[in-house]
Design a protein around this motif. Sequence first.
Motif, PDB file in Angstrom:
ATOM      1  N   TRP A 406      -4.829  -1.679  10.023  1.00  0.00           N
ATOM      2  CA  TRP A 406      -4.534  -0.653  10.962  1.00  0.00           C
ATOM      3  C   TRP A 406      -2.908  -0.662  10.063  1.00  0.00           C
ATOM      4  O   TRP A 406      -2.074  -1.447   9.731  1.00  0.00           O
ATOM      5  CB  TRP A 406      -4.095  -0.642  11.911  1.00  0.00           C
ATOM      6  N   GLY A 407      -2.231   0.402  10.506  1.00  0.00           N
ATOM      7  CA  GLY A 407      -0.761   0.381   9.979  1.00  0.00           C
ATOM      8  C   GLY A 407      -0.596   1.574   8.441  1.00  0.00           C
ATOM      9  O   GLY A 407      -1.993   3.011   8.751  1.00  0.00           O
ATOM     10  N   ASP A 408       0.201   1.678   7.745  1.00  0.00           N
ATOM     11  CA  ASP A 408       0.478   2.507   6.946  1.00  0.00           C
ATOM     12  C   ASP A 408      -0.999   2.305   6.268  1.00  0.00           C
ATOM     13  O   ASP A 408      -1.140   1.196   5.194  1.00  0.00           O
ATOM     14  CB  ASP A 408       2.224   2.233   5.950  1.00  0.00           C
ATOM     15  N   SER A 409      -1.630   3.472   5.894  1.00  0.00           N
ATOM     16  CA  SER A 409      -2.764   4.052   4.958  1.00  0.00           C
ATOM     17  C   SER A 409      -2.353   3.862   3.485  1.00  0.00           C
ATOM     18  O   SER A 409      -3.721   2.685   2.949  1.00  0.00           O
ATOM     19  CB  SER A 409      -3.214   5.294   5.326  1.00  0.00           C
ATOM     20  N   ASP A 410      -1.208   4.467   2.891  1.00  0.00           N
ATOM     21  CA  ASP A 410      -1.105   3.404   1.644  1.00  0.00           C
ATOM     22  C   ASP A 410      -0.358   1.629   1.082  1.00  0.00           C
ATOM     23  O   ASP A 410      -0.816   1.447   0.059  1.00  0.00           O
ATOM     24  CB  ASP A 410      -0.200   4.480   0.978  1.00  0.00           C
ATOM     25  N   SER A 411      -0.792   1.339   2.233  1.00  0.00           N
ATOM     26  CA  SER A 411      -0.736  -0.651   1.966  1.00  0.00           C
ATOM     27  C   SER A 411      -1.508  -0.935   2.828  1.00  0.00           C
ATOM     28  O   SER A 411      -0.789  -1.995   3.228  1.00  0.00           O
ATOM     29  CB  SER A 411       0.709  -0.656   2.650  1.00  0.00           C
ATOM     30  N   GLY A 412      -2.927  -0.025   3.012  1.00  0.00           N
ATOM     31  CA  GLY A 412      -3.710  -1.265   3.118  1.00  0.00           C
ATOM     32  C   GLY A 412      -3.949  -0.974   4.547  1.00  0.00           C
ATOM     33  O   GLY A 412      -5.115  -1.617   5.129  1.00  0.00           O
ATOM     34  N   GLY A 413      -3.695  -0.628   5.684  1.00  0.00           N
ATOM     35  CA  GLY A 413      -3.873  -0.056   6.859  1.00  0.00           C
ATOM     36  C   GLY A 413      -5.468   0.894   6.875  1.00  0.00           C
ATOM     37  O   GLY A 413      -5.891   0.746   7.844  1.00  0.00           O
ATOM     38  N   ASP A 414      -6.133   1.807   5.827  1.00  0.00           N
ATOM     39  CA  ASP A 414      -6.555   2.072   5.119  1.00  0.00           C
ATOM     40  C   ASP A 414      -7.804   1.447   4.762  1.00  0.00           C
ATOM     41  O   ASP A 414      -7.798   1.368   3.175  1.00  0.00           O
ATOM     42  CB  ASP A 414      -6.526   4.060   4.809  1.00  0.00           C
ATOM     43  N   SER A 415      -8.972   1.047   5.414  1.00  0.00           N
ATOM     44  CA  SER A 415      -9.890   0.568   4.469  1.00  0.00           C
ATOM     45  C   SER A 415     -11.150   1.485   4.420  1.00  0.00           C
ATOM     46  O   SER A 415     -12.188   0.577   3.944  1.00  0.00           O
ATOM     47  CB  SER A 415     -10.224  -1.287   4.860  1.00  0.00           C
ATOM     48  N   ARG A 416     -10.842   2.413   4.677  1.00  0.00           N
ATOM     49  CA  ARG A 416     -12.668   3.366   4.613  1.00  0.00           C
ATOM     50  C   ARG A 416     -13.372   3.107   3.495  1.00  0.00           C
ATOM     51  O   ARG A 416     -14.749   3.195   3.581  1.00  0.00           O
ATOM     52  CB  ARG A 416     -12.420   4.623   5.030  1.00  0.00           C
ATOM     53  N   ALA A 417     -13.040   3.363   1.893  1.00  0.00           N
ATOM     54  CA  ALA A 417     -13.525   3.032   1.177  1.00  0.00           C
ATOM     55  C   ALA A 417     -14.396   1.602   0.458  1.00  0.00           C
ATOM     56  O   ALA A 417     -15.228   1.994   0.065  1.00  0.00           O
ATOM     57  CB  ALA A 417     -12.427   3.563   0.084  1.00  0.00           C
ATOM     58  N   VAL A 418     -13.763   0.829   1.342  1.00  0.00           N
ATOM     59  CA  VAL A 418     -14.500  -0.777   1.650  1.00  0.00           C
ATOM     60  C   VAL A 418     -15.431  -0.441   2.195  1.00  0.00           C
ATOM     61  O   VAL A 418     -15.352  -2.475   2.396  1.00  0.00           O
ATOM     62  CB  VAL A 418     -13.792  -1.463   0.864  1.00  0.00           C
ATOM     63  N   ALA A 419     -15.084  -0.092   3.347  1.00  0.00           N
ATOM     64  CA  ALA A 419     -15.536  -0.990   4.723  1.00  0.00           C
ATOM     65  C   ALA A 419     -17.049  -1.469   5.405  1.00  0.00           C
ATOM     66  O   ALA A 419     -16.962  -2.038   5.802  1.00  0.00           O
ATOM     67  CB  ALA A 419     -15.505   0.579   5.286  1.00  0.00           C
TER      68      ALA A 419
END
Length: 540
Positions: A406-419
């Motif tokens: 969680w957190g800023d998606s551009d800084s690693g907060g979004d991991s859906r691509a490798v979920a």
Amino acid sequence: MPSQDLAYTTVQYFSKVGVTPTPSEEHRVTTHQPIDDLFKHRVTPTLKTEWRDDEYPPLLERVVSSSAAGFPGHNGHECQNRHAFAALLQDGSVTTWGKSEAGGDSSNVASLLNGTVKVSQVFSNHRAFAALREDGSVVTWGDPLHGGVTADESSLLKSTPRIINIFSTTGAFAALRSDGSVLAWGDALCGGDLHSAARQLNGQIKVINIFSTACAFAALRADGSVVTWGDLLSGGSSNAVEAQLDGKNKVVRIYSSYGAFAALHEDGSITPWGHACSGGNNYDVAHQLNGNPPVVRIASTAYAFAALRADGSVVAWGHPHKGGSVRGGISTLLNGSVSVLKIFSTSAAFAALRADGSVITWGDSASGGLSLDVAEDLRGLIPVVKVFSTNYAFAALRADGSVITWGDSDSGGDSRAVAKKLKGSTRVIDVFSTSAAFAALLADGSVVTWGDPVSGGDCRKVAQQLDGSINVVKIFSTLWGAFAALRADGSIIAWGDSTQGGHNVRLDHAKNIVYLANPHINSDLSSIASTFGQSPCRIT
């Protein structure tokens, strides 16, 4: 909108505006620059380190503790190099790569790093390295203004008494010698000049440990007193709290944010000093930090501190919007009814791991302080065992080997691509970070990355080398966007920003590497060395 709180620090510029300088044109200026500008590229440690404060003069070895936290790219004692890597090989030699002027090119001191006199450990600041050799001498390289070249190199190469440990701010080094005295070099405004404190650091009362903010040092002496030097507004002046640091109520440990220190006394009370916007005073919560109950450890963002007390409760101070305030419903979750075990941080937010495996966050919402989207995953139904961070995002490793971000998606907060790879079907055993990307080490020796592609979030160019066919045993990073994976055969695979060390061009010859210089994980020598069947490097 970024905060415009000022960190009065020395920022060195190496070119004139719009001009590509020659070496003779290099110059520096001092500026009152916003903290947020200084942290455009940063990394929060994925493994926090804490040093044993044993009686002097026993071994001052560095031991890993995931509960100790410093500001991004810092472990409380040492700052991470922004642009370059330095690798220690089994034969005691050192190889380097990355931005040449920041320590990536060590050719000028190659004859001193070739293993004839073995290097035992390598230390860093933002733009330079310092190698401690087995005979107690030190070799430096990198940016001269950051301590890469000393005014009197012979004093380090032939240091008597021998040097036993090295510490750093962003732009300077400090060396602890075997007689308890201290040397310093580098940017004078970042602690490279200790003349103001020289009499107190001559070893008459032995120094046993040294701590740092971005631009100041604090030396803990054997009698429990503290001596400071460096940038006055970053903790280099402790005149306002001189009476509290005189050793009558002994200091046992010092913690730091970007511009402030916090001393933990033997009675569990706290004394802060330094820049107010970084937690340099705790007036609002002083009554909660008087030692009843005692504070046992402290974590920090760049702007604030969070103290864990013996009853499992948390008290925070510093910038109210950057982690320095715990109020409302969050305060009831941190009151000790469920004990907090460890506290982790990004640049401006905290994450507290509780005894039931749940995680509570607060601070800047854009930096991971708001975790509503993953609240169900952080309740502890599957306990969280450890938390990692980039500058603006968190990653929680759970007991089943899965990872929640969680957190800023551009800084690693979004991991859906490798979920799918982070669900735990192949357990994640460790997570590492740059300023804006994560790298997860899986149980099969493979690596999964996500976050900003330029900062190391995209490893497709080296995917075959990271697929586990040769196990990756540890991952290292530069502060500004490159990873380097140490594999079981002693080889290194690098990726990320090629200008910051994310390339393999110079690594073909670098086999049998023991570890890479990094303030957050280079002290974990025992586990690394055991992989190669040798004794860990230790400072004696």
